[in-house]
Design a protein around this motif. Structure first.
Motif, PDB file in Angstrom:
ATOM      1  N   ILE A 231     -60.944-110.538 -72.431  1.00  0.00           N
ATOM      2  CA  ILE A 231     -61.623-109.821 -71.340  1.00  0.00           C
ATOM      3  C   ILE A 231     -61.193-110.397 -69.992  1.00  0.00           C
ATOM      4  N   ALA A 232     -61.095-111.725 -69.915  1.00  0.00           N
ATOM      5  CA  ALA A 232     -60.669-112.375 -68.668  1.00  0.00           C
ATOM      6  C   ALA A 232     -59.240-112.004 -68.322  1.00  0.00           C
ATOM      7  N   GLU A 233     -58.375-111.928 -69.329  1.00  0.00           N
ATOM      8  CA  GLU A 233     -56.977-111.545 -69.092  1.00  0.00           C
ATOM      9  C   GLU A 233     -56.897-110.129 -68.535  1.00  0.00           C
ATOM     10  N   ARG A 234     -57.681-109.236 -69.131  1.00  0.00           N
ATOM     11  CA  ARG A 234     -57.665-107.848 -68.642  1.00  0.00           C
ATOM     12  C   ARG A 234     -58.204-107.770 -67.225  1.00  0.00           C
ATOM     13  N   ARG A 235     -59.236-108.572 -66.941  1.00  0.00           N
ATOM     14  CA  ARG A 235     -59.829-108.560 -65.601  1.00  0.00           C
ATOM     15  C   ARG A 235     -58.813-109.022 -64.564  1.00  0.00           C
ATOM     16  N   VAL A 236     -58.078-110.106 -64.869  1.00  0.00           N
ATOM     17  CA  VAL A 236     -57.055-110.617 -63.945  1.00  0.00           C
ATOM     18  C   VAL A 236     -55.902-109.640 -63.842  1.00  0.00           C
ATOM     19  N   GLY A 237     -55.511-109.067 -64.977  1.00  0.00           N
ATOM     20  CA  GLY A 237     -54.395-108.126 -64.984  1.00  0.00           C
ATOM     21  C   GLY A 237     -54.688-106.881 -64.184  1.00  0.00           C
ATOM     22  N   GLY A 238     -55.930-106.434 -64.219  1.00  0.00           N
ATOM     23  CA  GLY A 238     -56.304-105.234 -63.474  1.00  0.00           C
ATOM     24  C   GLY A 238     -56.294-105.423 -61.986  1.00  0.00           C
ATOM     25  N   ARG A 239     -56.333-106.706 -61.562  1.00  0.00           N
ATOM     26  CA  ARG A 239     -56.393-106.957 -60.114  1.00  0.00           C
ATOM     27  C   ARG A 239     -55.018-107.010 -59.476  1.00  0.00           C
ATOM     28  N   GLY A 240     -54.025-107.539 -60.229  1.00  0.00           N
ATOM     29  CA  GLY A 240     -52.792-107.816 -59.512  1.00  0.00           C
ATOM     30  C   GLY A 240     -51.531-107.362 -60.164  1.00  0.00           C
ATOM     31  N   GLY A 241     -51.600-106.710 -61.336  1.00  0.00           N
ATOM     32  CA  GLY A 241     -50.379-106.234 -61.964  1.00  0.00           C
ATOM     33  C   GLY A 241     -49.517-107.381 -62.413  1.00  0.00           C
ATOM     34  N   SER A 242     -48.497-107.730 -61.624  1.00  0.00           N
ATOM     35  CA  SER A 242     -47.505-108.730 -62.030  1.00  0.00           C
ATOM     36  C   SER A 242     -47.962-110.128 -61.687  1.00  0.00           C
ATOM     37  N   HIS A 243     -49.200-110.465 -62.119  1.00  0.00           N
ATOM     38  CA  HIS A 243     -49.664-111.830 -61.874  1.00  0.00           C
ATOM     39  C   HIS A 243     -48.875-112.780 -62.765  1.00  0.00           C
ATOM     40  N   GLY A 244     -48.971-114.038 -62.431  1.00  0.00           N
ATOM     41  CA  GLY A 244     -48.364-115.048 -63.313  1.00  0.00           C
ATOM     42  C   GLY A 244     -46.911-115.294 -63.021  1.00  0.00           C
ATOM     43  N   ARG A 245     -46.386-114.822 -61.926  1.00  0.00           N
ATOM     44  CA  ARG A 245     -44.989-115.119 -61.591  1.00  0.00           C
ATOM     45  C   ARG A 245     -44.936-116.089 -60.430  1.00  0.00           C
ATOM     46  N   GLY A 246     -44.285-117.188 -60.655  1.00  0.00           N
ATOM     47  CA  GLY A 246     -44.120-118.160 -59.585  1.00  0.00           C
ATOM     48  C   GLY A 246     -42.796-117.934 -58.903  1.00  0.00           C
TER      49      GLY A 246
END
Length: 866
Positions: free
Chosen positions: A274-289
């Motif tokens: 659920i947390a992953e989906r929540r973060v994913g819904g906010r920013g799309g390509s999150h997690g890229r440094g």
């Protein structure tokens, strides 16, 4: 399960005889009858008759051993009833018309135990001695802090003559880095006729600790109980988000299982998704440094953390209160109370709220001024109590903490937000304990809780005689893993290690009452040295093995042309110079280029001499040189290993005494000790090392100073820094020896009153000199002086109100009072040094006494003892 070990070295024939007899034989029945008859005539039986509950097996084992004349160490979980054994020691002392001392690590525990014993034996038979309180000090039963007993031992007080029993409550505090050494000093120096009763948490090496007590004090019975009087259930609280209620899950599959609850594991995994989906819904390509690489640390989705007020509300709904909510931050505790108030939670009935107000007003009446009450935000504190909430931490004044403790014990306050200091000994059992996080800030960084710390915290859960089950709840938080909680809760023990080390004050006190050789031998009896010797035994066997191997290699490379061992040693020295010594010179600081060049020339000369010796060695011409060298390489490798192991062995054996030697040399050089040379029959000195030391006037002065910065303070006194200072200035200067900013402090005050900045600079120079001396001797550097409270101490000594003193300061009332009590104590010590100061001694002593009186007033003078 209770285990009892008696550390005696008898033949064990009694045990063998017992096993020979059949349980139903006439002899066995008669022996059982005699045992019952003997027990009914014992003090243990009479003591048991005074109680309104039956004794547990471990308690019976312990009190029987104590009556038989043994020292006793009791290790059991929090709340198991260890203090019953201590109470029996006091009972036994009363029956035998001798004295008993009950020592505790902290003043709050001393006050609590004093009241308990007064209720049992009456005010005229019980005394109390802490740093700032002295009540009926010559009583047959005296409760005291451990430091007070240590000081009495060094002063050889006549009060010790009739002493036969000493209780060391929370004896595992011996591991405390700052105050732990006092426990060892007490155990070592107590008169031989005194029996020690040590009460400890369940530590993994308690057998080692008990064996050390036996080696120091004689026959010792170790009694271990691992059974909690109230079973404990472990839970985890999670929450999907603020729109959903918190959920509580059992940590384990069942009460008897050690497997994780699959429902908890499944729910945490679901909340992660659920947390992953929540973060994913906010920013799309999150997690890229940078460069498009995944930045897991930054992007990892975190589950929702339940709010403190929501946790409390859920526990209230589930009828799991009263509870203690552990938060590893003073500010966090205060904020948690306010968060519950802001959320509109009420945990008390109108009748309970009225009773709370009545108790609080009674306890505060006449103790604090209006200014002090206003400065400490008393109105807010009382309102929160009436709603059922309270903080409990060292930043609060003692009176406020005592109010919280009483209201919680009477089940009027329902939730106490506390730091881990509450877990130490204070009698505040609860139905549930909440642990907010499984890590804490230790002053330098966040570190995981140890199994011992976790056990100490959760040990408060479950009120004996009230609750059938205690509950420990871990709140879901950042990076929480159920397996971590399971690992902490399944390991109920942790090792106890010594923190003992000789100090300058300890050295002069030892040498005042015994000669140098005896003092050294005394230190060899410390638990620190005992542990070091135990670890050295393993190294000793390694040394034997290595020497055996070297002997074998030497037989294998025997050379008829010369000493092949000498040939190898030449090569080893050559390697050391060419590699190690040259590298060291490259990194050494020289006073001049000329000095540097000379050092390298000397090194080159020594290398050339060894190369010549290697080249001309007769073994070089041996036709079997290659075969000899095969064994020689092994010999050189094992020789290096032997050097390393031997160094480790030497550093352990006699390590405490060697530190003592270094301290004595420093004290002799500074004029605190005078060496007495050993002489032959003709009167000629045998060597440069003194056979004994005697204390000079300075040494007698140092004996009176029990500060962590004992030698620095002594040097400041003998240097005349205190001469011509007024009482308020003396108080301000001495604050630098006791005050320690919590963290992030500069060590400087907001302003230096009067001429104190100049005096402070001189004190800093004294500290720097002592620091260099200690560093050169291989000793730990003394703690730095902290002048951050100089202006506050000065204003308080001048009579300013608390509100004025703490204005524009981040110091809490509790920190202020605690530091001022320590300040008054050290001023009292300085006041005793007058006869030993060459110049203006009595004037300095009188000024220090006046300064102590000026500090010990108002809120600082409150003792917490009615």
């Amino acid at each position: 399960m209770a285990r009892r070990h008696r550390h005696k070295h008898g033949s064990g024939t009694d045990e063998a005889d017992n096993t020979m007899q059949q349980p139903d034989s006439p002899a066995a029945r008669y022996q059982a009858f005699r045992e019952r008859q003997k027990h009914s005539a014992s003090a243990a039986h009479r003591f048991a008759q005074t109680l309104d509950f039956p004794l547990d097996d471990f308690q019976l084992d312990a009190i029987n051993a104590l009556e038989a004349g043994d020292n006793v160490i009791v290790a059991a979980p929090t709340g198991a009833g260890k203090t019953i054994v201590a109470d029996f020691a006091v009972f036994l002392a009363q029956e035998r018309n001798v004295k008993a001392f009950y020592t505790t690590p902290i003043k709050a525990l001393s006050n609590q135990k004093y009241h308990d014993l007064v209720e049992l034996y009456g005010q005229d038979r019980v005394g109390l001695l802490t740093g700032d309180t002295s009540i009926n000090s010559e009583a047959d039963i005296v409760v005291m802090t451990t430091e007070v007993l240590r000081n009495m031992l060094y002063e050889q007080s006549t009060t010790l003559t009739a002493l036969r029993y000493v209780v060391l409550d929370e004896v595992h505090y011996l591991a405390d880095r700052f105050r732990g050494p006092v426990w060892e000093e007490v155990i070592i120096h107590l008169p031989r006729q005194v029996r020690v009763v040590g009460l400890s948490a369940t530590v993994s090496n308690v057998e080692d600790f008990s064996a050390w007590i036996e080696s120091t004090r004689g026959d010792t019975a170790l009694v271990v109980s691992e059974r909690r009087p109230v079973p404990l259930e472990q839970h985890v609280m999670v929450q999907r988000d603020e729109r959903h209620e918190p959920e509580i899950y059992d940590l384990y599959r069942s009460a008897t299982s050690t497997q994780l609850n699959p429902d908890l594991v499944s729910r945490i995994s679901e909340l992660d998704r659920i947390a992953e989906r929540r973060v994913g819904g906010r920013g799309g390509s999150h997690g890229r440094g940078r460069g498009g690489h995944s930045d897991r640390r930054e992007s990892r989705a975190q589950r929702y953390t339940p709010k403190r007020w929501a946790v409390v509300d859920e526990l209230h709904y589930l009828d799991l209160l009263p509870g203690i909510y552990f938060i590893f931050s003073r500010n966090g505790c205060d904020m948690a109370v306010q968060q519950c108030i802001n959320a509109g939670l009420e945990l008390t009935t109108p009748q309970e709220a009225r009773r709370i107000r009545q108790i609080v007003d009674e306890m505060v009446d006449g103790q604090l001024t209006r200014d002090e009450l206003r400065t400490l935000h008393f109105a807010n504190f009382r309102f929160a109590l009436e709603e059922g909430f309270a903080p409990h931490h060292a930043g609060m004044i003692a009176l406020f903490r005592q109010i919280v403790e009483r209201l919680f014990e009477e089940s009027l306050v329902k939730v106490v937000f506390a730091t881990e200091t509450l877990a130490l000994g204070i009698n505040m059992p609860a139905r549930c304990v909440v642990v907010e996080k499984l890590d804490k800030f230790n002053g330098t960084g966040h570190v995981p809780l140890t199994p011992g710390e976790f056990t100490q915290l959760t040990g408060r859960a479950g009120r004996r005689g009230i609750d059938s089950i205690g509950h420990a709840v871990v709140v879901d938080h950042r990076d929480f893993q159920a397996a971590t909680a399971a690992a902490l809760s399944s390991k109920r023990v942790y090792p106890l290690h010594s923190s003992f080390r000789p100090t300058f004050n300890m050295a002069v006190n030892l040498l005042d009452s015994s000669d140098y050789r005896t003092a050294r031998a005394t230190l060899d009896h410390s638990f620190a040295q005992w542990e070091a010797n135990e670890s050295a035994e393993t190294l000793e066997s390694q040394i034997v093995t290595l020497r055996t191997a070297l002997d074998g290699y030497e037989r294998a490379f025997v050379c008829d042309r010369g000493d092949f061992r000498d040939f190898l040693q030449v090569r080893m020295r050559l390697t050391d110079l060419e590699r190690g010594e040259r590298k060291a010179l490259k990194h050494r600081n020289f006073r001049s280029e000329q000095e540097r060049s000379q050092a390298f020339r000397d090194l080159d000369r020594r290398i050339a001499e060894l190369r010549e010796k290697d080249r001309d060695h007769p073994c070089r011409s041996c036709p079997d040189l290659a075969q000899h060298m095969r064994w020689g390489h092994r010999w050189m490798r094992e020789s290096r290993e032997l050097e390393r192991v031997q160094h480790r062995y030497d550093s352990r054996t006699g390590s405490v005494a060697r530190r003592f030697d270094a301290i004595c040399m420093i004290l002799e050089n500074l004029g605190y000790l005078e060496g007495v040379a050993a002489s032959s029959a003709t009167g000629e000195p045998l060597d440069d090392r003194p056979a004994d030391y005697v204390l000079t006037e300075r040494g007698q002065l140092l004996r009176r100073l029990y500060s962590e910065l004992d030698l620095v303070l002594a040097q400041c006194l003998v240097s005349g820094l205190f001469a011509d200072l007024k009482p308020a200035e003396v108080a301000a200067l001495c604050s630098a020896f006791v005050y320690e900013a919590r963290r992030g402090g500069s060590g400087e005050p907001r302003r230096y009153p009067g001429n104190l900045e100049h005096v402070a600079m001189q004190a800093k120079r004294v500290w720097s000199r002592i620091n260099v001396i200690c560093e050169d001797a291989g000793l730990d550097a003394p703690r730095q002086l902290d002048f951050g409270m100089v202006d506050i101490a000065y204003e308080w000594a001048k009579g300013s109100d608390l509100s004025v003193v703490l204005q524009n300061s981040d110091m809490t009332g509790g920190d202020f009072v605690r530091t001022c009590k320590r300040l008054a104590d050290i001023l009292g010590q300085v006041a005793q040094t007058g006869p030993y100061l060459a110049v203006d001694g009595e004037d300095v002593a009188t000024t220090a006494r006046q300064a102590a009186d000026l500090i010990n007033r108002g809120i600082v003078a409150y003792s917490g003892v009615d």
